[in-house]
Structures are given as C-alpha cells and as structure tokens.
Design a protein around this motif. Sequence first.
Motif, short mmCIF file in Angstrom:
data_model
loop_
_atom_site.label_atom_id
_atom_site.label_comp_id
_atom_site.label_asym_id
_atom_site.label_seq_id
_atom_site.Cartn_x
_atom_site.Cartn_y
_atom_site.Cartn_z
N LYS A 95 -18.18 5.53 3.25
CA LYS A 95 -19.31 5.65 2.33
C LYS A 95 -18.94 5.21 0.91
CE LYS A 95 -21.47 7.38 5.80
NZ LYS A 95 -22.36 6.49 6.58
N THR A 96 -17.73 5.53 0.52
CA THR A 96 -17.25 5.11 -0.81
C THR A 96 -15.82 4.60 -0.68
OG1 THR A 96 -16.39 7.32 -1.38
CG2 THR A 96 -18.69 6.83 -1.97
N LEU A 97 -15.42 3.80 -1.68
CA LEU A 97 -14.08 3.21 -1.71
C LEU A 97 -13.50 3.35 -3.10
CD1 LEU A 97 -11.78 1.44 -0.50
CD2 LEU A 97 -13.14 -0.57 -1.16
N ASP A 98 -12.32 3.94 -3.18
CA ASP A 98 -11.65 4.07 -4.47
C ASP A 98 -10.32 3.33 -4.40
OD1 ASP A 98 -11.23 4.76 -7.06
OD2 ASP A 98 -10.91 6.91 -6.71
N LEU A 99 -9.99 2.64 -5.49
CA LEU A 99 -8.77 1.83 -5.55
C LEU A 99 -7.91 2.31 -6.70
CD1 LEU A 99 -7.28 -0.59 -4.26
CD2 LEU A 99 -8.50 -2.07 -5.87
N LEU A 100 -6.72 2.78 -6.37
CA LEU A 100 -5.76 3.25 -7.37
C LEU A 100 -4.58 2.29 -7.43
CD1 LEU A 100 -5.61 7.05 -6.37
CD2 LEU A 100 -7.24 5.92 -7.92
N VAL A 101 -3.97 2.20 -8.61
CA VAL A 101 -2.76 1.39 -8.78
C VAL A 101 -1.63 2.32 -9.19
CG1 VAL A 101 -1.66 -0.51 -10.03
CG2 VAL A 101 -4.10 -0.64 -9.44
N ASP A 102 -0.65 2.46 -8.30
CA ASP A 102 0.47 3.38 -8.51
C ASP A 102 -0.03 4.78 -8.85
OD1 ASP A 102 2.33 1.32 -8.10
OD2 ASP A 102 2.22 0.70 -10.20
N GLY A 103 -1.07 5.19 -8.14
CA GLY A 103 -1.60 6.55 -8.29
C GLY A 103 -2.56 6.72 -9.46
N GLN A 104 -2.83 5.68 -10.21
CA GLN A 104 -3.67 5.81 -11.41
C GLN A 104 -5.03 5.13 -11.21
OE1 GLN A 104 -1.50 4.27 -14.78
NE2 GLN A 104 0.16 5.76 -14.60
N SER A 105 -6.06 5.73 -11.81
CA SER A 105 -7.41 5.15 -11.80
C SER A 105 -7.56 4.25 -13.02
CB SER A 105 -8.47 6.26 -11.82
OG SER A 105 -8.36 7.08 -10.68
N VAL B 146 0.85 -1.19 0.00
CA VAL B 146 0.00 0.00 0.00
C VAL B 146 0.89 1.24 0.00
CG1 VAL B 146 -1.77 1.28 1.25
CG2 VAL B 146 -1.82 -1.22 1.24
N HIS B 147 0.72 2.08 -1.03
CA HIS B 147 1.47 3.33 -1.10
C HIS B 147 0.88 4.37 -0.14
CE1 HIS B 147 3.79 1.87 -4.41
NE2 HIS B 147 2.78 1.88 -5.28
N LYS B 148 -0.44 4.47 -0.17
CA LYS B 148 -1.08 5.56 0.56
C LYS B 148 -2.53 5.22 0.84
CE LYS B 148 -1.93 10.57 0.20
NZ LYS B 148 -1.80 11.76 -0.68
N ILE B 149 -3.01 5.66 1.99
CA ILE B 149 -4.42 5.54 2.35
C ILE B 149 -4.93 6.92 2.70
CG2 ILE B 149 -6.10 4.50 3.92
CD1 ILE B 149 -4.13 2.24 4.40
N LYS B 150 -6.09 7.27 2.18
CA LYS B 150 -6.66 8.59 2.44
C LYS B 150 -8.14 8.46 2.78
CE LYS B 150 -7.48 13.09 0.23
NZ LYS B 150 -7.34 13.86 -1.05
N LEU B 151 -8.58 9.22 3.77
CA LEU B 151 -9.99 9.25 4.15
C LEU B 151 -10.44 10.70 4.17
CD1 LEU B 151 -12.52 7.76 5.18
CD2 LEU B 151 -11.67 8.10 7.51
N ALA C 267 -14.98 9.14 2.27
CA ALA C 267 -14.44 8.59 1.02
C ALA C 267 -13.05 8.02 1.30
CB ALA C 267 -14.37 9.68 -0.05
N LEU C 268 -12.93 6.70 1.23
CA LEU C 268 -11.67 6.01 1.50
C LEU C 268 -10.98 5.67 0.20
CD1 LEU C 268 -9.80 4.67 3.64
CD2 LEU C 268 -11.14 2.58 3.33
N THR C 269 -9.70 6.03 0.10
CA THR C 269 -8.92 5.77 -1.11
C THR C 269 -7.69 4.94 -0.75
OG1 THR C 269 -9.64 7.86 -2.11
CG2 THR C 269 -7.69 6.80 -3.05
N PHE C 270 -7.50 3.86 -1.48
CA PHE C 270 -6.31 3.02 -1.38
C PHE C 270 -5.48 3.19 -2.64
CE2 PHE C 270 -8.23 0.76 2.10
CZ PHE C 270 -7.17 0.18 2.78
N ASP C 271 -4.20 3.47 -2.48
CA ASP C 271 -3.27 3.50 -3.61
C ASP C 271 -2.28 2.37 -3.39
OD1 ASP C 271 -1.68 4.06 -5.75
OD2 ASP C 271 -0.88 5.96 -4.96
N ILE C 272 -2.31 1.36 -4.28
CA ILE C 272 -1.51 0.15 -4.07
C ILE C 272 -0.59 -0.11 -5.25
CG2 ILE C 272 -3.38 -0.86 -2.71
CD1 ILE C 272 -3.99 -2.66 -5.18
N SER C 273 0.38 -1.00 -4.99
CA SER C 273 1.18 -1.55 -6.08
C SER C 273 0.61 -2.93 -6.39
CB SER C 273 2.65 -1.67 -5.68
OG SER C 273 2.79 -2.67 -4.68
#
Length: 213
Positions: free
Chosen positions: A187-197, A142-147, A151-157
């Motif tokens: 409420k929502t979940l967003d999943l990014l890969v190396d910062g990209q949607s 996991v690169h970064k987690i943001k709330l 709105a929860l965002t995961f940025d992963i490799s």
Amino acid sequence: MNKKIVIAGLLALFAIAGAGCASKQTAAPTQETQTPAAPHSTSEQTAPDPSAQPTENNGAAQTPTSPSTEHTKTKTETEKSGDHQTQQITVYYTDTQENGLKEEKKEITYPSELEKYQKAFEALQKSGNSTLIPLWSDKISVHKIKLDNGALTFDISLPDEARLGAGGEELAIDALKKTMFQFNEIKTLDLLVDGQSLESLMGHVDLDHPMSR
C-alpha cells in the motif's frame, strides 16, 4: 430207492454250493462301489486349496499400502517445491537517452515474501539487455527490508557512483514505485538511506515518506 435218495442228496449239496458261489459273486459289486471314495479322497485333498486363498487375499490386502506411500512422497515433494516460488513481474528501466521508462518482463524466484521484494529490486539493477539501462546501480546494496500491514520499507546504501542527475533520479523513483506497487499487498513504500529519511534521494527530487500509490 436208496440210489435216488443219494442222488437227491448230492443235488441238494450242489445246489447249496452253487448258491454260495452266487452269493460271493453278487457281493463283489458292493466292494467296487467303494472306488468312488478315491474322488472323495481327492476332494478332501483339494480342500486345502481354498485355505490358500486367505493367504493370497492377505497379500492383496497389503498391496493398497503402496498408493498411500506414493501419496506421502508426492506431498513431500510438494512441500519441497513450495520452499521457492516463481513469479513473472514487470520491471522498469530507461533507454540510453533517458526518454522515459521502458518495461520488461522478468521471472524471479524467492523463498519468502520479503525475498520477493529483494529479488524485484535486484531485477531493477540488471536488465540483461543493452538497450535497457538500469536506473538503480548494482553498487547499491539493501540493508534491510520490512513489511508491516502493507507498508514496505527499503533501507539501502547509496554510493556516489550510483547517483543520477535530476531526470534520472525522478525516473529511478518512478521505476521503483511501479515495480513494487504491482504487488497488490503493498500500500505504501518508504525508502531510507543508511537508516535515515532523506528529503531527497540524490539531491534533486523531493522524496516522500512514505510514497503511496
């Protein structure tokens, strides 16, 4: 006649002498009544005993300080224990045949809200049970987690060895959603890969940005 006068005079002298002796004997009890002065002096000597009581009371007045000290220690211990929270959550895996999701109870310990989601994701990566297969490889980092306002965002490799087929990819996304959406604040979940949607996480299933309940 003269003899009678002499005898009378002698008797008078004896009478006076006897009266003097009697007065001396009666004066003696008056001196003895002063002996109770000893109890009086004793009471004066015992008078300092009450004066010692303020000292004892002062000591007693100081003893209540111990509860306040204990309270402070308890409060300090409470603050230290509050640095890490423990929570039981439900985590989702699959079986060896990928026949749907299998849930398992896990206990996570975390120091902050963002760490809670990190620990929940790490729980998805290891089951500790040979019959429960993680859909998220421990090769994923996991690169970064943001709330932000729910709105929860995961940025992963996502290395190649962590990619799954179509069935596994769909189960992996569902496992992630079910695990994270059990937290009411999400409420929502967003999943990014190396910062990209990306349109698809592993190339088989469309990936919504963001995913909702």
